[in-house]
Design a protein around this motif. Structure first.
Motif, PDB file in Angstrom:
ATOM      1  N   THR A 215     -18.418  39.847 -19.265  1.00 51.12           N
ATOM      2  CA  THR A 215     -17.580  38.764 -19.774  1.00 51.12           C
ATOM      3  C   THR A 215     -17.414  37.622 -18.779  1.00 51.12           C
ATOM      4  N   ALA A 216     -17.680  37.869 -17.499  1.00 54.06           N
ATOM      5  CA  ALA A 216     -17.532  36.818 -16.484  1.00 54.06           C
ATOM      6  C   ALA A 216     -18.375  37.163 -15.272  1.00 54.06           C
ATOM      7  N   LEU A 217     -18.823  36.114 -14.585  1.00 54.40           N
ATOM      8  CA  LEU A 217     -19.611  36.274 -13.375  1.00 54.40           C
ATOM      9  C   LEU A 217     -19.088  35.280 -12.355  1.00 54.40           C
ATOM     10  N   GLU A 218     -18.691  35.776 -11.173  1.00 50.28           N
ATOM     11  CA  GLU A 218     -18.153  34.923 -10.117  1.00 50.28           C
ATOM     12  C   GLU A 218     -19.158  34.878  -8.964  1.00 50.28           C
ATOM     13  N   HIS A 219     -19.714  33.677  -8.740  1.00 51.35           N
ATOM     14  CA  HIS A 219     -20.732  33.499  -7.710  1.00 51.35           C
ATOM     15  C   HIS A 219     -20.120  33.586  -6.316  1.00 51.35           C
ATOM     16  N   GLY A 220     -20.968  33.908  -5.352  1.00 49.40           N
ATOM     17  CA  GLY A 220     -20.572  33.959  -3.946  1.00 49.40           C
ATOM     18  C   GLY A 220     -21.622  34.712  -3.157  1.00 49.40           C
ATOM     19  N   ARG A 221     -21.350  34.969  -1.886  1.00 53.17           N
ATOM     20  CA  ARG A 221     -22.295  35.752  -1.086  1.00 53.17           C
ATOM     21  C   ARG A 221     -22.466  37.137  -1.671  1.00 53.17           C
ATOM     22  N   SER A 222     -21.398  37.658  -2.268  1.00 54.12           N
ATOM     23  CA  SER A 222     -21.520  38.793  -3.177  1.00 54.12           C
ATOM     24  C   SER A 222     -21.009  38.313  -4.530  1.00 54.12           C
ATOM     25  N   VAL A 223     -21.533  38.912  -5.591  1.00 57.71           N
ATOM     26  CA  VAL A 223     -21.249  38.448  -6.948  1.00 57.71           C
ATOM     27  C   VAL A 223     -20.378  39.482  -7.646  1.00 57.71           C
ATOM     28  N   LEU A 224     -19.363  39.001  -8.338  1.00 55.22           N
ATOM     29  CA  LEU A 224     -18.482  39.891  -9.090  1.00 55.22           C
ATOM     30  C   LEU A 224     -18.750  39.716 -10.574  1.00 55.22           C
ATOM     31  N   LEU A 225     -19.054  40.817 -11.247  1.00 58.91           N
ATOM     32  CA  LEU A 225     -19.248  40.815 -12.687  1.00 58.91           C
ATOM     33  C   LEU A 225     -18.099  41.580 -13.329  1.00 58.91           C
ATOM     34  N   ARG A 226     -17.556  41.029 -14.397  1.00 55.91           N
ATOM     35  CA  ARG A 226     -16.445  41.655 -15.098  1.00 55.91           C
ATOM     36  C   ARG A 226     -16.888  42.087 -16.489  1.00 55.91           C
ATOM     37  N   THR A 227     -16.405  43.250 -16.911  1.00 61.07           N
ATOM     38  CA  THR A 227     -16.557  43.705 -18.285  1.00 61.07           C
ATOM     39  C   THR A 227     -15.155  43.946 -18.838  1.00 61.07           C
ATOM     40  N   ALA A 228     -15.078  44.408 -20.065  1.00 58.13           N
ATOM     41  CA  ALA A 228     -13.763  44.621 -20.681  1.00 58.13           C
ATOM     42  C   ALA A 228     -12.934  45.640 -19.913  1.00 58.13           C
ATOM     43  N   PHE A 229     -13.575  46.628 -19.297  1.00 53.62           N
ATOM     44  CA  PHE A 229     -12.820  47.713 -18.665  1.00 53.62           C
ATOM     45  C   PHE A 229     -13.156  47.935 -17.198  1.00 53.62           C
ATOM     46  N   GLY A 230     -14.028  47.092 -16.640  1.00 50.02           N
ATOM     47  CA  GLY A 230     -14.403  47.351 -15.256  1.00 50.02           C
ATOM     48  C   GLY A 230     -14.926  46.125 -14.538  1.00 50.02           C
ATOM     49  N   GLN A 231     -15.224  46.313 -13.260  1.00 48.44           N
ATOM     50  CA  GLN A 231     -15.773  45.263 -12.418  1.00 48.44           C
ATOM     51  C   GLN A 231     -16.891  45.862 -11.578  1.00 48.44           C
ATOM     52  N   LEU A 232     -17.893  45.045 -11.304  1.00 47.45           N
ATOM     53  CA  LEU A 232     -19.019  45.474 -10.490  1.00 47.45           C
ATOM     54  C   LEU A 232     -19.323  44.369  -9.485  1.00 47.45           C
ATOM     55  N   ARG A 233     -19.287  44.714  -8.204  1.00 47.83           N
ATOM     56  CA  ARG A 233     -19.615  43.749  -7.157  1.00 47.83           C
ATOM     57  C   ARG A 233     -20.980  44.108  -6.579  1.00 47.83           C
ATOM     58  N   ALA A 234     -21.829  43.088  -6.436  1.00 49.27           N
ATOM     59  CA  ALA A 234     -23.192  43.333  -5.959  1.00 49.27           C
ATOM     60  C   ALA A 234     -23.649  42.186  -5.069  1.00 49.27           C
ATOM     61  N   ARG A 235     -24.559  42.509  -4.165  1.00 50.15           N
ATOM     62  CA  ARG A 235     -25.107  41.472  -3.294  1.00 50.15           C
ATOM     63  C   ARG A 235     -26.077  40.563  -4.049  1.00 50.15           C
TER      64      ARG A 235
END
Length: 436
Positions: A215-235
């Protein structure tokens, strides 16, 4: 959301879904997770990339909005072909002789990769070698012959020209005039291949989360992806949702959505035929497509059916009386099949680019969000190669990925309101050219 509703309706009659055994669905993403790489999209591109990355020792999490292989990757015509969807002159014009040769050679590598994956990971994808491209008139045969000679001379493509007098040794149809045969291309059951890749990826350590639209993607040196029930941070992140990414999450990369359009494609599959009857119609057992711009394509299945695809919808609206109209196309090619039942009829959406060349690249200031899109209906083989070259890039060697990233793409004209009508109008011109 209209595209998703239409897509759900088109899934229901799939021969592939009826003949491929799915395991239990993977749970959705819940809570906070971390990974070296997050892959968004569980089709052929995302699965191939995830497998390649895991085999290089990277920690990979894959987020799929529906079920693995539920989109076009698991519902297409099953034809794995040389080259790209665009004429190779497009690549020659943009990349020059050396770059064009590299792209052609990589497309052949993509074909070998399918067989390598099936053998290594014990995927019974029903692979069968052989591909025929056929012309529907003497004029079109002449153009196809010139193209064949060009590819054989410049790229050593080893394509065999089939003259009119010998065509009946390859296909029993009144519709075709001449054509070419490629022994390296072929066809398979795409959903069985998808599911086999998913099993291989999980065995290599990839964490797969289904029913997890981002549902959302936050750019940066690491990237945060959001879903309805969770979050995933990746390089690093790979966006591999193709036509479905704008439908599920248009906010993730609107600049990408402008460069692709969803196109509906439709397929029917016959009842089982007597093996001798099918063999007489298609002695080589090859995958077949014609050389028209809006083309028909077909192939025999492992259980002796004929799978026939054609008709496209550039407006995304499903054609009325789909089965009847597809039967008419099938009978044009094979009049003797006018009596067969068509128990399966389905479709789906592929993403096309303006020039039909694939669109690969990076997003964000940190350049750590990669994307693969625009396979333009030619992705069964090319997605494997795409997964390999993006994995190479994420692992530090971007040379081959950047060859594709050099290809230039334009947004479809007309903006949000007019680009679909403009595309429909433009394709009407090509349909009329096909009739000449």
């Amino acid at each position: 959301m209209r595209l998703l509703q239409l897509d759900q309706e088109l899934q229901r009659g799939s021969y592939y879904a009826a003949t491929a055994a799915r395991e239990a669905a993977q749970p959705p993403l819940q809570g906070l997770h971390e990974a070296d790489v997050a892959v968004v999209g569980g089709g052929l591109a995302g699965l191939n990339a995830a497998l390649e990355l895991a085999e290089r020792g990277m920690d990979v999490a894959l987020l799929e909005a529906d079920l693995v292989g539920s989109g076009a990757s698991g519902r297409n015509g099953g034809q794995a072909l040389h080259g790209l969807a665009c004429d190779h002159s497009v690549i020659e014009g943009q990349l020059g002789p050396e770059g064009a040769r590299q792209v052609w050679d990589m497309s052949l590598e993509a074909l070998a990769l399918i067989q390598e994956r099936c053998a290594r990971h014990h995927i019974d994808a029903e692979w069968r070698s052989g591909y025929l491209c056929l012309a529907t008139s003497p004029r079109k045969a002449q153009a196809l012959k010139l193209w064949t000679e060009h590819m054989n001379q410049r790229y050593d493509s080893q394509l065999r020209w089939i003259y009119p007098a010998e065509l009946d040794q390859w296909i029993d149809s009144p519709r075709y005039h001449a054509g070419l045969h490629d022994p390296r291309s072929g066809h398979l059951h795409p959903l069985k291949y998808c599911l086999g890749l998913a099993r291989a990826a999980q065995a290599a350590g990839v964490r797969v989360f289904e029913h997890s639209p981002v549902t959302a993607l936050e750019h940066g040196r690491s990237v945060l992806l959001r879903t309805a029930f969770g979050q995933l941070r990746a390089r690093q992140v790979l966006l591999a949702g193709n036509a479905y990414l704008p439908a599920f999450a248009p906010q993730l990369a609107p600049e990408l959505s402008a460069r692709i359009m969803p196109v509906g494609t439709y397929i029917v599959c016959t009842e089982p035929l007597q093996p001798q009857r099918l063999q007489a119609l298609m002695p080589s057992g090859s995958a077949v497509c014609d050389s028209n711009f809006v083309l028909d394509y077909f192939r025999p299945t492992a259980d002796h059916r004929l799978l026939y695809g054609g008709r496209v919808s550039y407006s995304t609206a499903t054609p009325r009386r789909l089965v009847a109209s597809m039967r008419q196309r099938l009978v044009q090619s094979f009049p003797s099949l006018c009596d067969v039942e068509l128990p399966y009829a389905w479709g789906g959406f592929v993403d096309i680019t303006m020039n039909r060349a694939p669109d690969f690249g990076r997003l964000g200031q940190a350049q750590n969000v990669y994307y693969l899109q625009g396979f333009s209906g030619h992705g069964v083989a090319l997605t494997g190669l795409a997964g390999r070259v993006v994995a190479e890039a994420m692992h530090g060697d971007a040379a081959r990925f950047d060859t594709f990233a050099r290809l230039r793409h334009r947004a479809f004209p007309g903006g949000a309101l007019l680009r679909t009508p403009a595309l429909v109008l433009g394709m009407t011109y090509y349909r009329l050219k096909d009739l000449l």
